[in-house]
Design an enzyme around this catalytic site. Structure first.
Site, mmCIF file in Angstrom:
data_model
loop_
_atom_site.group_PDB
_atom_site.id
_atom_site.type_symbol
_atom_site.label_atom_id
_atom_site.label_comp_id
_atom_site.label_asym_id
_atom_site.label_seq_id
_atom_site.Cartn_x
_atom_site.Cartn_y
_atom_site.Cartn_z
ATOM 1 N N LEU A 172 0.808 -1.220 0.000
ATOM 2 C CA LEU A 172 0.000 0.000 0.000
ATOM 3 C C LEU A 172 0.838 1.266 0.000
ATOM 4 C CD1 LEU A 172 -2.824 -1.191 2.436
ATOM 5 C CD2 LEU A 172 -2.846 -1.184 -0.070
ATOM 6 N N SER A 229 0.415 2.171 -16.211
ATOM 7 C CA SER A 229 1.064 3.457 -16.455
ATOM 8 C C SER A 229 0.138 4.616 -16.127
ATOM 9 C CB SER A 229 1.507 3.595 -17.908
ATOM 10 O OG SER A 229 2.064 4.889 -18.106
ATOM 11 N N LYS A 275 4.716 -2.834 -21.408
ATOM 12 C CA LYS A 275 4.960 -1.708 -20.506
ATOM 13 C C LYS A 275 6.416 -1.240 -20.586
ATOM 14 C CE LYS A 275 4.414 1.495 -17.488
ATOM 15 N NZ LYS A 275 5.276 1.600 -16.410
ATOM 16 N N HIS A 319 6.744 0.782 -23.613
ATOM 17 C CA HIS A 319 6.078 2.074 -23.322
ATOM 18 C C HIS A 319 7.077 3.006 -22.643
ATOM 19 C CE1 HIS A 319 4.326 4.801 -20.344
ATOM 20 N NE2 HIS A 319 3.312 4.964 -21.162
ATOM 21 N N ASN A 320 7.781 2.490 -21.672
ATOM 22 C CA ASN A 320 8.725 3.343 -20.948
ATOM 23 C C ASN A 320 9.910 3.756 -21.820
ATOM 24 O OD1 ASN A 320 6.990 2.855 -18.812
ATOM 25 N ND2 ASN A 320 8.635 2.685 -17.323
ATOM 26 N N GLU A 366 8.657 6.445 -23.783
ATOM 27 C CA GLU A 366 8.534 7.599 -22.869
ATOM 28 C C GLU A 366 9.887 8.323 -22.757
ATOM 29 O OE1 GLU A 366 6.702 6.683 -18.949
ATOM 30 O OE2 GLU A 366 8.504 7.482 -18.030
ATOM 31 N N ARG A 374 20.731 10.465 -20.786
ATOM 32 C CA ARG A 374 20.580 10.549 -19.327
ATOM 33 C C ARG A 374 21.890 10.164 -18.646
ATOM 34 N NH1 ARG A 374 14.608 8.653 -17.144
ATOM 35 N NH2 ARG A 374 13.376 9.594 -18.810
#
Ligand code: 6PG
Length: 477
Positions: free
Chosen positions: A10, A128, A183, A186-187, A190, A288
């Site tokens: 959580l 995402s 995913k 996707h990143n 991104e 980066r």
């Protein structure tokens, strides 16, 4: 009451996902390693729906209706394995473990295989949209068995983002690791999108001499056109933000070292393994890492560069238009590369991923959501076996229109010494793909010369070797 779904882990993503399920009318069992977090969630948000707080793993499992649907929202890697070790023995055949973390798809394949032997469905699921998306509607990329999707799918559709046409941003990507693979790419995309936007900003600042606030306005204008996207929108927000402490543009007080958690790097590593050229994504990852080499950058500060010749007032606006063209064309290329990687992964692992469906679920909720993705969906819907996005007539025509400006921007960047690894790699990819002949023929000659690695001829079948050290006659290999 028995809960329809359970969320363990959580931290902010797990908490928001649990609230999203509850707000959509599902009863949600919640569990966390430290029970204080579980209690805090129910105290603070209990009014939003039906929560069942579970203190122990046994209580949590007992609270779930069967077949159980247990969403795991813990850190990728060992923490995920630890949770599986804890819960798997308590589960029964038919139950589902849904891993919503940013797991590596190879781990997902391993876990799926192990749990399948126990009759448990392991559903590696890309999620995402960050904290906000988890709460109000993320883009969801589940893998795993078709069976699990039958009951899970409708629930995910409810909590997911909806595209502009109302379609839920969730689809069953394919078996085992397909969802986490999608995913991951996707990143990677991104990262490429972010790098291309950063280069556009850099050019507008260094070549055209615009201020961050002016560039924010330019991005706002772009965001009303074909570049309309979440990342362009937030870029304008970041650029127009002024630091309260110094009164300077926020972007000027932040250290220029970009960090990363690893999913972009995975995209490139896997692309290397699959032999897919994702040069734009790779440049984004390298940009980066380069930015973080502070000592190396410090030691290089005195290296020679061109004398900067900023544009005059009259030329600035025209340059900004050219940068928009360069950004758009480069964006088409990075999506071309990303979708190529998904296609290659799908073939390698037998996933049968529907590329149009992937584009469709990225239209809303996720970080790369953009008007542009509806174009990609349309391209694949029109032709599912499209060899590449660049083969789509619409995209090809747009690049044809953009290419002169794209090249002009790179000439300016080169002359002014502004690094544009993303724009440049994209153009190199484009020019290489459309070239009739590539210098790869020479590479083959060199390989044959030093290592007798052989080559193929344009005019005859077979493999050949030239006796370079001898009379240079050709032999069939
Ligand atoms: C998303 C994001 C998210 C990701 C980081 C980016 O789709 O919501 O991609 O999943 O973890 O926000 O990570 P980096 O730290 O590598 O930039």
């Amino acid at each position: 009451t028995s809960a329809q779904i359970g969320v363990t882990g959580l931290a902010v993503m797990g908490r928001n996902l649990a609230r999203n399920f509850a707000r959509n009318g599902f009863s949600v069992a919640v569990h966390n390693r430290t029970a204080a977090k579980t209690r805090a969630l129910v105290e603070e948000f209990g009014h939003e729906g039906t929560f069942v707080a579970a203190e122990s793993a046994e209580e949590f499992v007992a609270a779930l209706e069967r077949p159980r649907r247990l969403v795991v929202m813990v850190k990728a890697g060992e923490p995920t394995d630890a949770v599986i070790r804890e819960f798997a023995p308590l589960l029964e055949p038919g139950d589902m473990i849904i891993d919503g973390g940013n797991a590596h798809f190879a781990d997902t394949r391993r876990r799926e295989k192990e749990l399948r032997e126990q009759g448990i469905h392991f559903v590696g699921t890309g999620v995402s949209g960050g904290e906000e998306g988890a709460l109000n509607g993320p883009s969801i990329m589940p893998g795993g068995s078709v069976e699990s999707y039958a009951t899970l799918g409708p629930m995910l559709e409810k909590i997911s983002a909806k595209a502009a046409d109302g379609t839920p941003c969730v689809t069953h990507c394919g078996p085992d690791g397909a969802g986490h693979f999608v995913k991951m790419v996707h990143n990677g995309i991104e990262y490429a999108d972010m790098q291309l936007i950063a280069e556009a900003y850099h050019l507008l600042r260094e070549v055209a001499g615009y201020s961050p606030a002016e560039i924010a306005d330019i991005f706002r204008t772009w965001n009303r056109g074909r570049l309309d996207s979440y990342l362009i929108e937030i870029t304008a927000e970041v650029l127009s933000h002024v630091d309260a402490a110094t009164g300077k543009p926020f972007v000027d007080v932040v250290q220029d070292r970009a960090e990363q958690k690893g999913t972009g790097r995975w995209t490139v590593q896997i692309a290397l393994d699959l032999g897919v050229p994702v040069s734009g994504i790779a440049e984004a990852v390298f940009a980066r890492s380069l930015s973080g080499h502070t000592a190396l950058r410090e030691a290089s500060r005195d290296l020679a560069g061109p004398t900067a010749q900023p544009l005059g007032e009259a030329e600035k606006a025209a340059f900004a238009d050219q940068v928009e063209q360069a950004l758009y064309a480069s964006k088409i290329v990075s999506y071309t590369q990303g979708f190529h990687e998904i296609q290659a992964g799908s073939e390698e692992y037998g996933w049968d991923i529907d590329l149009g469906a992937v584009a469709a679920i990225w239209r809303g909720g996720c970080i790369i959501r953009a008007a542009f993705l509806d174009r990609i969906r349309a391209a694949y819907d029109a032709r599912a076996d499209l060899p590449s996005l660049l083969s789509d007539k619409g995209f090809a025509e747009e690049i044809a229109t953009a290419q002169d400006d794209w090249r002009a921007v790179l000439v300016a960047a080169t002359q002014q010494g502004v690094p544009t690894p993303g724009f440049s790699a994209a153009l190199a990819y484009y020019d290489a793909l459309r070239a009739e002949r590539l210098p790869a023929a020479l590479t083959q000659g060199q390989r044959d010369f030093f290592g007798a690695h052989t080559y193929r001829r344009t005019d005859r079948e077979g493999s050949f070797h030239t006796l370079w050290g001898g009379d240079r006659s050709e032999v069939e290999a």
